[in-house]
Design a protein around this motif. Structure first.
Motif, mmCIF file in Angstrom:
data_model
loop_
_atom_site.group_PDB
_atom_site.id
_atom_site.type_symbol
_atom_site.label_atom_id
_atom_site.label_comp_id
_atom_site.label_asym_id
_atom_site.label_seq_id
_atom_site.Cartn_x
_atom_site.Cartn_y
_atom_site.Cartn_z
ATOM 1 N N SER A 271 -5.685 3.122 0.114
ATOM 2 C CA SER A 271 -5.167 1.796 -0.024
ATOM 3 C C SER A 271 -3.922 1.343 -0.801
ATOM 4 O O SER A 271 -3.469 2.471 -1.702
ATOM 5 C CB SER A 271 -6.668 1.264 -0.676
ATOM 6 O OG SER A 271 -6.670 1.712 -2.218
ATOM 7 N N ASP A 273 -3.705 -0.369 -3.565
ATOM 8 C CA ASP A 273 -4.051 -0.002 -5.096
ATOM 9 C C ASP A 273 -3.978 1.474 -5.393
ATOM 10 O O ASP A 273 -3.444 2.139 -6.475
ATOM 11 C CB ASP A 273 -5.384 -0.487 -5.355
ATOM 12 C CG ASP A 273 -5.432 -1.888 -5.472
ATOM 13 O OD1 ASP A 273 -4.466 -2.504 -5.721
ATOM 14 O OD2 ASP A 273 -6.347 -2.534 -5.283
ATOM 15 N N ARG A 274 -4.668 2.347 -4.365
ATOM 16 C CA ARG A 274 -4.583 3.803 -4.670
ATOM 17 C C ARG A 274 -3.127 4.315 -4.605
ATOM 18 O O ARG A 274 -2.701 5.393 -5.310
ATOM 19 C CB ARG A 274 -5.424 4.617 -3.995
ATOM 20 C CG ARG A 274 -6.781 4.117 -4.273
ATOM 21 C CD ARG A 274 -7.736 5.019 -3.296
ATOM 22 N NE ARG A 274 -7.803 6.205 -3.273
ATOM 23 C CZ ARG A 274 -8.600 7.155 -2.794
ATOM 24 N NH1 ARG A 274 -9.870 6.728 -1.946
ATOM 25 N NH2 ARG A 274 -8.582 8.635 -2.781
ATOM 26 N N HIS A 276 -0.277 2.708 -5.359
ATOM 27 C CA HIS A 276 0.553 2.248 -6.534
ATOM 28 C C HIS A 276 -0.243 3.256 -7.699
ATOM 29 O O HIS A 276 0.872 3.727 -8.568
ATOM 30 C CB HIS A 276 0.223 1.037 -6.871
ATOM 31 C CG HIS A 276 0.847 0.052 -5.894
ATOM 32 N ND1 HIS A 276 0.523 -1.330 -6.050
ATOM 33 C CD2 HIS A 276 1.511 0.036 -4.987
ATOM 34 C CE1 HIS A 276 1.350 -2.033 -5.216
ATOM 35 N NE2 HIS A 276 1.874 -1.253 -4.388
ATOM 36 N N ASN A 277 -1.289 3.596 -7.810
ATOM 37 C CA ASN A 277 -1.871 4.240 -9.037
ATOM 38 C C ASN A 277 -1.290 5.856 -8.727
ATOM 39 O O ASN A 277 -1.056 6.347 -9.821
ATOM 40 C CB ASN A 277 -3.467 4.276 -8.737
ATOM 41 C CG ASN A 277 -4.063 5.070 -9.981
ATOM 42 O OD1 ASN A 277 -3.828 4.764 -11.121
ATOM 43 N ND2 ASN A 277 -5.015 5.953 -9.575
ATOM 44 N N ALA A 293 5.596 -3.538 -11.874
ATOM 45 C CA ALA A 293 4.778 -3.675 -10.612
ATOM 46 C C ALA A 293 5.537 -4.367 -9.511
ATOM 47 O O ALA A 293 5.206 -3.871 -8.302
ATOM 48 C CB ALA A 293 3.599 -4.828 -11.006
#
Length: 511
Positions: A271, A273-274, A276-277, A293
């Motif tokens: 995903s 979010d993952r 980016h993490n 960001a």
């Protein structure tokens, strides 16, 4: 039995014991001593604790030279340590940047680097600082105002390593006063008649932390008494969340990592979010600054949406982020080389030279060293890379200092007889007799790597050898007379190659 209420000294001693355990129960500890109220309280608490636990205590003071009172502060710290019998050492640092916007950060970096060096010199593996609960609250508020995520909102750890900041990978930095308020330290200093200095830079509202401390924090204290403790609790929750994010990033990195790069096909399974993490974590493991960001979102969009044959390049403050053959690379920002051509129409001549038997020649304008490896003869072992029916005393040619791999995909093996594993080279007298020229390619150059291979453009060889496009522009070629005899990253043209001891092979080494 009535339960005893923990005192500042008892909670401090407990925190030091925990930090010592993390540092391998080290018998020597040090404190960072500025001479201010907080570090003066730290000195007295650490002295009592060290005496009780049988630990050797040192005190280190960093002289920044920014204040006219800096010499007096050093003298005060030295006297305070002498009164307690604590070994004292000071170090003066010179800041590389002295404009007002950068002074605070420059002083911080210089201070911690000097403290790390002092600890390393004295064989100390645990450094105590005087950060307290109010400092933690200020840190969390500043990070919140900057729009930070869980990592920033985690504030300061009770103890951690910071190899890049301290320039010392063996040192644990602990903050045993992190649960104590500034008010408690003030009361402690007053109760024990501890003298301390006042740093006038703490009154300068141009520094963000000072502005927060002088205006916002008092207003919060009036409206929300005890807010510092609650912000510290929030920081603890953020630390827990960040640990979970780090665990997930480590798992995702193991899934996507391919050597030093990331496999885009695996990255696409995650995903946003993952992704980016994972990228934040990957940048951290490579010692790069955390991106904003907005930058991260734009970068991920380009990486995922660019067409398959596009060579994506995104500039990070510390590196280049590139996509090549469905792999994500982090490459260093390299200085332009003097010999670099501006474009395909740049006809600037290369650098002529003569070879007179040197083992190597440096060419700074092209970013490296050209080696002239000598082919020597050694006795072959039956069946070892040669015809097993051959005379076992026959000579087999090898290259001094050259890699032993004979893989056809290895550019250093170009021109080698892979059937019999016989390295070859050019005649040394022939090479001496000709004017040589080194330059970056102009376009249209062609090279024949072996007798059983066709002559092809350098671009084809680079693609075959999987050499990324951004590296090709920094790989020079060498001409003998009007003939191309060597291309860095590819190897020798086979036209003038032959077997025999004393022959020469060219090899390029970037520096």
């Amino acid at each position: 039995m009535k339960q005893q209420i923990p005192t500042l000294a008892s909670t401090f001693a407990q925190a030091v014991s925990a930090a010592r355990a993390q540092a391998g129960n080290t018998p020597k500890i040090a404190i960072a001593l500025s001479g201010g109220l907080d570090s003066s309280a730290l000195l007295h608490l650490a002295h009592a604790c060290a005496t009780e636990q049988g630990v050797e205590l040192h005190a280190f003071h960093i002289h920044h030279g920014l204040s006219p009172n800096a010499d007096a502060w050093l003298a005060h710290c030295e006297q305070a340590c002498a009164a307690l019998g604590v070994p004292f050492q000071a170090r003066q640092v010179e800041l590389m940047r002295k404009d007002k916007t950068g002074t605070e950060e420059a002083a911080r970096k210089a201070r911690y680097a000097a403290l790390g060096a002092l600890c390393r010199e004295q064989g100390i593996e645990l450094l105590l600082t005087a950060h307290h609960q109010d400092d933690q609250a200020e840190t969390v508020l500043l990070q919140l105002l900057r729009g930070s995520g869980p990592a920033g909102l985690s504030g300061m750890d009770a103890a951690n390593t910071a190899a890049s900041l301290l320039a010392n990978d063996q040192l644990v930095m602990a903050r045993p006063l992190l649960t104590a308020s500034r008010k408690q330290l003030d009361q402690y200093v007053t109760a024990h008649s501890i003298t301390h200095i006042h740093d006038e830079s703490n009154d300068d509202p141009r520094f963000a932390r000072n502005a927060l401390r002088r205006t916002i924090m008092p207003a919060l204290a009036d409206a929300f008494p005890g807010f510092q403790e609650r912000l510290a609790r929030s920081a603890s929750h953020a630390q827990s969340a960040q640990r979970l994010l780090t665990e997930l990033a480590q798992q995702d990195l193991a899934l996507c990592l391919d050597g030093d790069c990331l496999d885009m096909s695996q990255l696409r399974l995650l995903s946003l979010d993952r992704i980016h993490n994972l990228l934040r974590h990957w940048f951290g493991t490579r010692g790069l600054r955390m991106p904003s960001a907005a930058w991260l979102a734009e970068t991920v969009t380009q990486l995922l949406e660019a067409r398959d044959d596009a060579q994506v390049l995104v500039t990070h403050p510390d590196c280049h982020v590139r996509r090549y053959r469905d792999r994500l690379h982090l490459t260093p920002k390299l200085a332009d080389l003097e010999g670099t051509r501006e474009d395909q129409f740049d006809q600037t001549p290369g650098t002529p030279f003569r070879w007179n038997g040197e083992a190597q020649m440096a060419f700074p304008a092209y970013g490296g060293v050209l080696h002239f490896d000598v082919v020597e003869a050694v006795a072959a072992e039956p069946g070892a890379g040669a015809d097993a029916t051959a005379d076992p005393t026959a000579a087999v040619d090898v290259i001094v200092s050259a890699p032993s791999s004979l893989d056809a995909g290895n550019p250093l093996s170009a021109g080698i007889d892979t059937a019999n594993a016989l390295p070859t080279g050019v005649d040394a007298d022939w090479l001496r007799s000709l004017p040589l020229l080194i330059e970056f390619r102009r376009g249209g150059e062609r090279l024949k790597r072996a007798d059983n291979r066709p002559t092809r453009p350098l671009k084809y060889h680079f693609q075959e050898l999987n050499i990324p496009a951004w590296e090709r522009g920094r790989l020079p070629v060498v001409h003998a007379g009007k003939e191309l005899i060597f291309a860095a990253g590819i190897g020798m043209d086979c036209k003038h190659l032959g077997a025999g001891a004393g022959r020469i092979r060219l090899r390029w080494q970037a520096v």
